[in-house]
Design an enzyme around this catalytic site. Structure first.
Site, mmCIF file in Angstrom:
data_model
loop_
_atom_site.group_PDB
_atom_site.id
_atom_site.type_symbol
_atom_site.label_atom_id
_atom_site.label_comp_id
_atom_site.label_asym_id
_atom_site.label_seq_id
_atom_site.Cartn_x
_atom_site.Cartn_y
_atom_site.Cartn_z
ATOM 1 N N CYS A 81 12.780 11.616 7.372
ATOM 2 C CA CYS A 81 12.900 10.706 9.314
ATOM 3 C C CYS A 81 14.429 11.192 9.743
ATOM 4 C CB CYS A 81 12.643 9.559 9.229
ATOM 5 S SG CYS A 81 13.359 8.074 7.932
ATOM 6 N N GLU A 134 8.951 15.753 16.668
ATOM 7 C CA GLU A 134 9.242 15.405 14.665
ATOM 8 C C GLU A 134 8.733 16.724 13.880
ATOM 9 O OE1 GLU A 134 8.620 12.132 12.569
ATOM 10 O OE2 GLU A 134 10.368 12.342 11.994
ATOM 11 N N LYS A 177 1.260 -1.326 0.016
ATOM 12 C CA LYS A 177 0.180 -0.324 0.294
ATOM 13 C C LYS A 177 0.572 1.800 -0.055
ATOM 14 C CE LYS A 177 -2.038 2.402 2.863
ATOM 15 N NZ LYS A 177 -2.228 4.041 2.148
ATOM 16 N N GLY A 180 2.004 4.419 13.710
ATOM 17 C CA GLY A 180 3.020 2.754 13.863
ATOM 18 C C GLY A 180 1.910 2.717 15.563
ATOM 19 N N GLU A 200 9.473 1.391 11.212
ATOM 20 C CA GLU A 200 10.743 2.226 11.248
ATOM 21 C C GLU A 200 9.033 3.457 11.138
ATOM 22 O OE1 GLU A 200 13.431 1.467 10.618
ATOM 23 O OE2 GLU A 200 13.715 -0.073 9.153
#
Ligand code: NAD
Length: 498
Positions: free
Chosen positions: A303, A402, A193, A251, A269
């Site tokens: 990232c 982040e 996906k 996640g 990840e």
């Protein structure tokens, strides 16, 4: 740089044809619409125009894809296709990707916004990754284990079965290949996906997968948003593993989905807030030249970027001045013109980042450069200036969270202990870098820092053979290298009594 611009700038007929009509998704080697007929538009972030539309896969579509994959796995892929045949298919696919590099590069630039040069780097990286794992297909071995006399124990590595691969928008085809290549090399069947913002290169890959001769159902590509498509995969009882790259928040929901369904394996990840530490004994020219890219590459939508820069006091002013000048000199524009920086992926992402910039100012950080949306000819796209903050406050939002945009925060430190303490003061642990000419200091830093990857006197170095993955809330499991094989196999122990 100009060479790549000349090579890729003029859209190939195949590229125009690909975006010239609505796309379908790939299930059981057939191009299909969603059972609901719902579609989503994919947007060119350089000018907000609609490129084309793709199906929005719902639970039923995901279920159809899982059944196709299971059927392929049980009925031919698992037992009738040898490792050498798998390797040949993967090598063939890599050849086809190389043949069609121009189309893949252009689709990536149109869909994601990244400059042609950077898209070309990603596509080349993706086909190299595929070749690396094609080599592994014939080398996935078990072992024999010494136990009591009269008994033999051997272990074998088996494919998991049907694996779901959920990919983000920042490196669309490259991250898809980080998952697809090892999963196939190990003998799994896949449901891939791509992110809803950037589905085009994955769908073009689907064409090449059919042309390479992969049997029906071995690779299925479903398109759609996190909800419903990703969620339907996560909660499906017939998927044996989800490999996910994306935000830490999603996640968490994937782990939850796995726990509530069939306890499928999950590798993650996730996000990062990587420290980039520059000591005053570093080769300053090298450290400084790397800094604009380790801060702003991919418009900060990466990232591993060094979004927290820690500079030793005596070289702080010089470093800041240098970065300011470099940021001001960076070209920003449509990826097809091959600038240094392209747009952000979406209006939403642009607004998120601008909001972080406001919060940074409100919480007392000093805005040294940038901070504004680009206007004029760039106002129809999602462009943002490279942005530099300084602060000594470790607790403010822009130091902790982040941002995922071209925003870097630079702070000072006095000595080694302070540098390590600041580097580790984060819930993330994806990557870290240290710049120093002192070998012993470099090793001590590498030992002390809580990060899955450490670069000494370099930044953002990757190779298909080197394990990559985060500590702490940056995820679990290592992709790439031999570790990538462990992610897509299960180990069986067999006892023989004689
Ligand atoms: P995201 O988490 O929003 O989306 C990633 C993928 O997950 C997309 O395909 C999306 O459709 C899907 N998704 C969203 N919600 C879902 C749900 N509830 N269930 C299942 N799937 C769902 O992330 P993004 O915005 O596309 O990417 C940015 C994030 O990815 C950043 O946090 C970045 O750090 C991270 N990232 C990490 C790495 C790494 O290797 N560690 C690499 C690239 C990006």
């Amino acid at each position: 740089m100009t060479e790549n611009k000349a090579k890729y700038q003029h859209l190939a007929p195949e590229t125009l044809e690909f975006i010239g009509s609505p796309r379908k998704m790939l299930i059981d080697n057939e191009w299909v619409a969603s059972s609901s007929k719902e579609t989503i538009n994919t947007i060119n972030p350089a000018n907000s125009t609609v490129l084309t539309s793709v199906p929005s896969a719902n639970e039923t579509d995901v279920d159809t894809a899982v059944r196709a994959a299971r059927n392929a796995f049980n009925n031919y892929w698992k037992n009738d296709v040898s490792p050498a045949q798998r390797a040949n298919l993967l090598f063939k696919l890599a050849d086809l990707m190389e043949r069609d590099t121009k189309v893949l590069v252009q689709l990536e630039t149109l869909d994601n916004g990244k400059p042609l040069e950077k898209a070309a780097f990603d596509i080349e990286g993706a086909s190299n990754h595929l070749k690396y794992y094609a080599g592994w297909a014939t080398k996935i071995e078990g072992s024999t284990v010494p136990v009591d006399s009269g008994k033999l124990v051997y272990t074998q590595k088996e494919p998991l079965g049907v694996v779901g691969l959920i990919v983000p928008w920042n490196f669309p085809l490259m991250i898809a290949m980080w998952k697809l290549a090892p999963a196939l090399a190990c003998g799994n069947c896949c449901i891939l996906k791509p992110a809803e913002q950037t589905p085009l290169t994955a769908l073009y890959l689907g064409k090449l997968i059919i042309e390479a001769g992969f049997p029906a159902g071995v690779v299925n590509i479903v398109t759609g948003g996190g909800i419903p498509t990703g969620q339907a995969m996560t909660q499906h009882m017939g998927i044996d593993k989800i490999s996910f790259t994306g935000s830490t928040e999603v996640g968490r929901s994937i782990l939850e989905g796995a726990a509530r369904s069939n306890l499928k394996k999950v590798s993650l990840e996730l996000g990062g807030k990587s420290p980039n530490v520059i000591f005053d004994d570093a080769n300053l020219e090298e450290a400084l030249n790397s800094l604009p890219w380790s801060s702003f590459y991919n418009s900060g939508q990466e990232c591993t970027l060094g979004s927290r820069v820690y500079v030793q006091e005596s070289i702080f002013d010089k470093t800041l001045e240098f970065l300011k000048k470099k940021a001001a000199a960076m070209t920003i524009g449509n990826g097809l013109d091959n600038p240094d920086l392209g747009p952000m992926i979406s209006e939403e992402q642009l607004e998120t980042v601008i909001n972080y910039i406001q919060v940074g100012k409100q919480e007392g950080a000093t805005l040294v450069y940038g901070g504004a949306r680009c206007n004029g000819s760039l106002s129809s796209g999602y462009f943002l200036e490279p942005t530099i903050f300084t602060t000594q406050n470790e607790n403010i939002t822009i130091v902790r969270e982040e941002i995922f945009g071209p925003v870097v925060v630079i702070s000072k430190f006095d000595d080694f202990d302070e540098a390590v303490r600041k580097a580790n003061a984060t819930e993330y642990g994806l990557a870290a870098a240290v710049w120093t000419s002192d070998l012993s200091k470099a090793h001590r830093f590498a030992q002390a820092v809580d990060a899955g990857t450490v670069w000494v006197n370099g930044y953002d170095l990757f190779d298909a053979s080197v394990p990559f993955g985060g500590f702490k809330q940056s995820g679990n499991g290592k992709e790439m290298g031999k570790s990538g094989i462990d992610l897509y196999t299960r180990e069986k122990s067999v006892w023989i009594v004689f």
